[in-house]
Write a protein that holds these residues in place. Structure first.
Motif, PDB file in Angstrom:
ATOM      1  N   ILE A   3       0.826  -1.214   0.000  1.00  0.00           N
ATOM      2  CA  ILE A   3       0.000   0.000   0.000  1.00  0.00           C
ATOM      3  C   ILE A   3       0.863   1.269   0.000  1.00  0.00           C
ATOM      4  CG2 ILE A   3      -1.852  -1.185   1.199  1.00  0.00           C
ATOM      5  CD1 ILE A   3      -1.015   0.281   3.743  1.00  0.00           C
ATOM      6  N   GLU A   4       2.201   1.114  -0.063  1.00  0.00           N
ATOM      7  CA  GLU A   4       3.075   2.286   0.005  1.00  0.00           C
ATOM      8  C   GLU A   4       2.783   3.279  -1.120  1.00  0.00           C
ATOM      9  OE1 GLU A   4       4.098  -0.827   0.159  1.00  0.00           O
ATOM     10  OE2 GLU A   4       5.737  -1.112   1.575  1.00  0.00           O
ATOM     11  N   VAL A  84      -0.358  -3.486   7.803  1.00  0.00           N
ATOM     12  CA  VAL A  84       0.004  -2.875   9.087  1.00  0.00           C
ATOM     13  C   VAL A  84       0.541  -3.926  10.043  1.00  0.00           C
ATOM     14  CG1 VAL A  84      -0.953  -1.754  11.145  1.00  0.00           C
ATOM     15  CG2 VAL A  84      -1.549  -0.897   8.872  1.00  0.00           C
ATOM     16  N   SER A  85      -0.076  -5.099  10.074  1.00  0.00           N
ATOM     17  CA  SER A  85       0.410  -6.192  10.915  1.00  0.00           C
ATOM     18  C   SER A  85       1.829  -6.595  10.517  1.00  0.00           C
ATOM     19  CB  SER A  85      -0.539  -7.388  10.798  1.00  0.00           C
ATOM     20  OG  SER A  85      -0.069  -8.479  11.569  1.00  0.00           O
ATOM     21  N   HIS A  86       2.101  -6.596   9.216  1.00  0.00           N
ATOM     22  CA  HIS A  86       3.441  -6.935   8.726  1.00  0.00           C
ATOM     23  C   HIS A  86       4.453  -5.875   9.167  1.00  0.00           C
ATOM     24  CE1 HIS A  86       6.553  -8.523   6.162  1.00  0.00           C
ATOM     25  NE2 HIS A  86       6.628  -7.367   5.483  1.00  0.00           N
ATOM     26  N   TRP A  87       4.070  -4.588   9.109  1.00  0.00           N
ATOM     27  CA  TRP A  87       4.973  -3.519   9.551  1.00  0.00           C
ATOM     28  C   TRP A  87       5.296  -3.657  11.034  1.00  0.00           C
ATOM     29  CZ3 TRP A  87       2.019   1.183   7.009  1.00  0.00           C
ATOM     30  CH2 TRP A  87       2.218   1.137   5.624  1.00  0.00           C
ATOM     31  N   LYS A  88       4.289  -3.901  11.846  1.00  0.00           N
ATOM     32  CA  LYS A  88       4.498  -4.006  13.294  1.00  0.00           C
ATOM     33  C   LYS A  88       5.409  -5.197  13.629  1.00  0.00           C
ATOM     34  CE  LYS A  88       0.178  -1.784  14.722  1.00  0.00           C
ATOM     35  NZ  LYS A  88      -1.108  -1.959  15.443  1.00  0.00           N
ATOM     36  N   THR A  89       5.260  -6.291  12.895  1.00  0.00           N
ATOM     37  CA  THR A  89       6.126  -7.456  13.130  1.00  0.00           C
ATOM     38  C   THR A  89       7.576  -7.116  12.794  1.00  0.00           C
ATOM     39  OG1 THR A  89       4.299  -8.956  12.629  1.00  0.00           O
ATOM     40  CG2 THR A  89       6.537  -9.850  12.516  1.00  0.00           C
ATOM     41  N   LYS A  90       7.804  -6.419  11.693  1.00  0.00           N
ATOM     42  CA  LYS A  90       9.166  -6.079  11.278  1.00  0.00           C
ATOM     43  C   LYS A  90       9.837  -5.145  12.278  1.00  0.00           C
ATOM     44  CE  LYS A  90      10.042  -5.203   6.965  1.00  0.00           C
ATOM     45  NZ  LYS A  90       9.955  -4.632   5.593  1.00  0.00           N
ATOM     46  N   ILE A  91       9.098  -4.164  12.778  1.00  0.00           N
ATOM     47  CA  ILE A  91       9.727  -3.226  13.699  1.00  0.00           C
ATOM     48  C   ILE A  91       9.984  -3.852  15.065  1.00  0.00           C
ATOM     49  CG2 ILE A  91       7.674  -2.137  14.730  1.00  0.00           C
ATOM     50  CD1 ILE A  91       9.108   0.564  14.312  1.00  0.00           C
ATOM     51  N   GLN A  92       9.165  -4.839  15.460  1.00  0.00           N
ATOM     52  CA  GLN A  92       9.393  -5.535  16.721  1.00  0.00           C
ATOM     53  C   GLN A  92      10.562  -6.505  16.615  1.00  0.00           C
ATOM     54  OE1 GLN A  92       8.053  -4.892  19.624  1.00  0.00           O
ATOM     55  NE2 GLN A  92       6.661  -3.328  18.792  1.00  0.00           N
ATOM     56  N   GLU A  93      10.718  -7.156  15.470  1.00  0.00           N
ATOM     57  CA  GLU A  93      11.794  -8.146  15.307  1.00  0.00           C
ATOM     58  C   GLU A  93      13.124  -7.491  14.956  1.00  0.00           C
ATOM     59  OE1 GLU A  93      10.574 -10.978  12.432  1.00  0.00           O
ATOM     60  OE2 GLU A  93       9.027 -11.887  13.703  1.00  0.00           O
ATOM     61  N   PHE A  94      13.109  -6.493  14.068  1.00  0.00           N
ATOM     62  CA  PHE A  94      14.364  -5.915  13.592  1.00  0.00           C
ATOM     63  C   PHE A  94      14.638  -4.513  14.142  1.00  0.00           C
ATOM     64  CE2 PHE A  94      12.633  -8.692  10.245  1.00  0.00           C
ATOM     65  CZ  PHE A  94      13.621  -9.661  10.200  1.00  0.00           C
ATOM     66  N   GLY A  95      13.646  -3.894  14.746  1.00  0.00           N
ATOM     67  CA  GLY A  95      13.859  -2.564  15.313  1.00  0.00           C
ATOM     68  C   GLY A  95      13.700  -1.436  14.326  1.00  0.00           C
ATOM     69  N   PHE A  97      12.152  -0.447   9.949  1.00  0.00           N
ATOM     70  CA  PHE A  97      11.707  -0.810   8.615  1.00  0.00           C
ATOM     71  C   PHE A  97      11.458   0.481   7.833  1.00  0.00           C
ATOM     72  CE2 PHE A  97       7.662   0.077  10.498  1.00  0.00           C
ATOM     73  CZ  PHE A  97       6.844   0.476   9.469  1.00  0.00           C
ATOM     74  N   SER A  98      11.337   0.376   6.512  1.00  0.00           N
ATOM     75  CA  SER A  98      11.191   1.541   5.645  1.00  0.00           C
ATOM     76  C   SER A  98       9.942   1.410   4.781  1.00  0.00           C
ATOM     77  CB  SER A  98      12.420   1.704   4.737  1.00  0.00           C
ATOM     78  OG  SER A  98      13.580   1.888   5.508  1.00  0.00           O
ATOM     79  N   ILE A  99       9.329   2.575   4.487  1.00  0.00           N
ATOM     80  CA  ILE A  99       8.226   2.657   3.535  1.00  0.00           C
ATOM     81  C   ILE A  99       8.731   3.457   2.341  1.00  0.00           C
ATOM     82  CG2 ILE A  99       5.883   3.455   3.111  1.00  0.00           C
ATOM     83  CD1 ILE A  99       5.272   3.120   6.018  1.00  0.00           C
ATOM     84  N   LYS A 100       8.711   2.862   1.180  1.00  0.00           N
ATOM     85  CA  LYS A 100       9.294   3.456  -0.012  1.00  0.00           C
ATOM     86  C   LYS A 100       8.686   4.828  -0.310  1.00  0.00           C
ATOM     87  CE  LYS A 100      10.187   2.477  -4.904  1.00  0.00           C
ATOM     88  NZ  LYS A 100       9.956   1.529  -6.025  1.00  0.00           N
ATOM     89  N   ASN A 101       9.563   5.788  -0.605  1.00  0.00           N
ATOM     90  CA  ASN A 101       9.207   7.166  -0.970  1.00  0.00           C
ATOM     91  C   ASN A 101       8.543   7.952   0.155  1.00  0.00           C
ATOM     92  OD1 ASN A 101      10.198   6.802  -3.577  1.00  0.00           O
ATOM     93  ND2 ASN A 101       8.208   6.144  -4.355  1.00  0.00           N
ATOM     94  N   ILE A 102       8.523   7.387   1.381  1.00  0.00           N
ATOM     95  CA  ILE A 102       7.899   8.092   2.500  1.00  0.00           C
ATOM     96  C   ILE A 102       8.891   8.316   3.635  1.00  0.00           C
ATOM     97  CG2 ILE A 102       6.063   8.021   4.232  1.00  0.00           C
ATOM     98  CD1 ILE A 102       4.384   6.489   2.220  1.00  0.00           C
ATOM     99  N   GLY A 103       9.508   7.239   4.164  1.00  0.00           N
ATOM    100  CA  GLY A 103      10.477   7.433   5.236  1.00  0.00           C
ATOM    101  C   GLY A 103      10.829   6.146   5.948  1.00  0.00           C
ATOM    102  N   ASP A 104      11.676   6.280   6.984  1.00  0.00           N
ATOM    103  CA  ASP A 104      12.178   5.154   7.766  1.00  0.00           C
ATOM    104  C   ASP A 104      11.617   5.222   9.173  1.00  0.00           C
ATOM    105  OD1 ASP A 104      13.770   4.410   5.572  1.00  0.00           O
ATOM    106  OD2 ASP A 104      15.381   5.753   6.225  1.00  0.00           O
ATOM    107  N   PHE A 115      10.275   8.491  13.380  1.00  0.00           N
ATOM    108  CA  PHE A 115      10.089   8.554  11.927  1.00  0.00           C
ATOM    109  C   PHE A 115      11.039   9.577  11.321  1.00  0.00           C
ATOM    110  CE2 PHE A 115       7.927  10.755   8.348  1.00  0.00           C
ATOM    111  CZ  PHE A 115       7.933   9.706   7.440  1.00  0.00           C
ATOM    112  N   VAL A 116      11.722   9.191  10.240  1.00  0.00           N
ATOM    113  CA  VAL A 116      12.616  10.081   9.503  1.00  0.00           C
ATOM    114  C   VAL A 116      12.150  10.102   8.045  1.00  0.00           C
ATOM    115  CG1 VAL A 116      14.971  10.568   8.775  1.00  0.00           C
ATOM    116  CG2 VAL A 116      14.548   9.540  11.021  1.00  0.00           C
ATOM    117  N   PRO A 117      11.608  11.244   7.546  1.00  0.00           N
ATOM    118  CA  PRO A 117      11.089  11.277   6.173  1.00  0.00           C
ATOM    119  C   PRO A 117      12.220  11.280   5.144  1.00  0.00           C
ATOM    120  CG  PRO A 117      10.991  13.461   7.148  1.00  0.00           C
ATOM    121  CD  PRO A 117      11.457  12.538   8.229  1.00  0.00           C
TER     122      PRO A 117
END
Length: 315
Positions: A3-4, A84-95, A97-104, A115-117
């Motif tokens: 959905i990015e 959204v569930s996939h994003w939350k899993t990535k940030i909990q496991e790896f600390g 994640f990035s969304i293309k063309n939006i930020g880290d 958040f860093v745009p």
């Protein structure tokens, strides 16, 4: 389903894009910038920020996704929830994640999302095609010395010669002055007599005119046959494009119940007409400027509802 790209598309058109269950991306206008130390110029842009407290589904992203992918609204909502569930899993496991063309996104020591745009994307449509550039410094001292040398060389080649102006003979003017003085003395006596005569005749005419005017005033009867119609001034209502949303309901009775509750609490609550999805929005209030609405939303977060969010209607 990714959905990015759909979030990125909406950021060009709207000031707030909410991802249900995750947070909202907000954009704020930033004027053109000049970095004097590096001689760099930057065009106007939209600065992107992230608010993790705005999570309610306002229907914007889901409806856009449904239209773009030719799917139903419910399927689009489920797709967003899975992503959204996939994003939350990535940030909990790896600390992070990035969304293309939006930020880290990353977690700080207190387990809060940071958040860093991205800097490469400018979501301001009016700045399309404009990019930053660096201008070399202008060496003003060198240019000034060069022009000075060129001027000195021209002066040496073509010196300026001053030619004295010839003195004209104006002796005939003194004779004309004597003639005019004599004529003026003779005319002064006659002119005073003429002025006295004109003044006497003017006074006589003014006296007669004033008598006639006074007589007409005494005899006059004032009557307005066709009075002008009364004028009604209509003051245009102040535009209120910024709204603090309390909730959006599928069932109208629930919206009415929530609306009555806000009125009892002292809020200037408002119910909007159903949107194109058939949902019933309920507002804490409407405001003429973004600053007023933002401050009101902060107060509401502290006093009543931390999930209240900002809706901006396009003009």
């Amino acid at each position: 389903m990714k959905i990015e790209q759909y979030i990125s598309q909406l950021l060009y058109r709207y000031q707030c894009v909410t991802v249900p269950g995750f947070g909202a991306f907000l954009t704020e206008f930033q004027s053109a910038q000049l970095d004097e130390s590096s001689h760099s110029f930057y065009p106007p842009k939209k600065m992107v920020s992230f608010n993790p407290f705005i999570k309610n589904n306002d229907g914007l992203l889901a409806n856009h996704l449904a239209e773009a992918e030719k799917i139903s609204y419910e399927v689009a909502v489920n797709a967003i929830q899975n992503e959204v569930s996939h994003w939350k899993t990535k940030i909990q496991e790896f600390g992070n994640f990035s969304i293309k063309n939006i930020g880290d996104f990353s977690l700080n020591s207190e387990k809060n999302i940071v958040f860093v745009p991205v800097d490469q994307i400018n979501y301001l449509k009016e700045s399309f095609g404009l990019s930053s550039f660096i201008s070399p410094a202008v060496k003003r001292e060198v240019l000034r010395e060069t022009y000075k040398e060129e001027v000195e060389q021209l002066e040496e080649q073509a010196p300026i010669i001053f030619t004295p102006e010839k003195k004209r003979n104006y002796s005939f003017l003194k004779y004309a002055a004597v003639f005019l003085l004599s004529a003026g003395i003779a005319g002064t006596v006659g002119y005073k007599f003429y002025e006295k005569k004109i003044a006497e005749e003017t006074l006589l005419v003014q006296t007669n005119v004033q008598k006639k005017v006074n007589q007409k005033i005494q005899e006059a009867t004032f009557y307005i046959s066709n009075p002008l119609p009364s004028v009604t001034l209509t003051v245009p209502a102040e535009k209120m494009p910024y709204h603090v949303v309390a909730g959006v309901f599928r069932i109208e009775s629930n919206a009415e119940e929530h609306y009555q509750r806000l009125l009892k609490l002292g809020f200037k609550a408002i119910r909007l007409a159903p949107n194109k999805h058939g949902l019933f929005p309920v507002l804490y209030g409407s405001y003429p400027s973004y600053t007023d609405a933002q401050q009101a939303m902060k107060d509401i977060h502290k006093l009543d509802n931390k999930d209240a969010w900002l809706l901006i209607q396009e003009q």
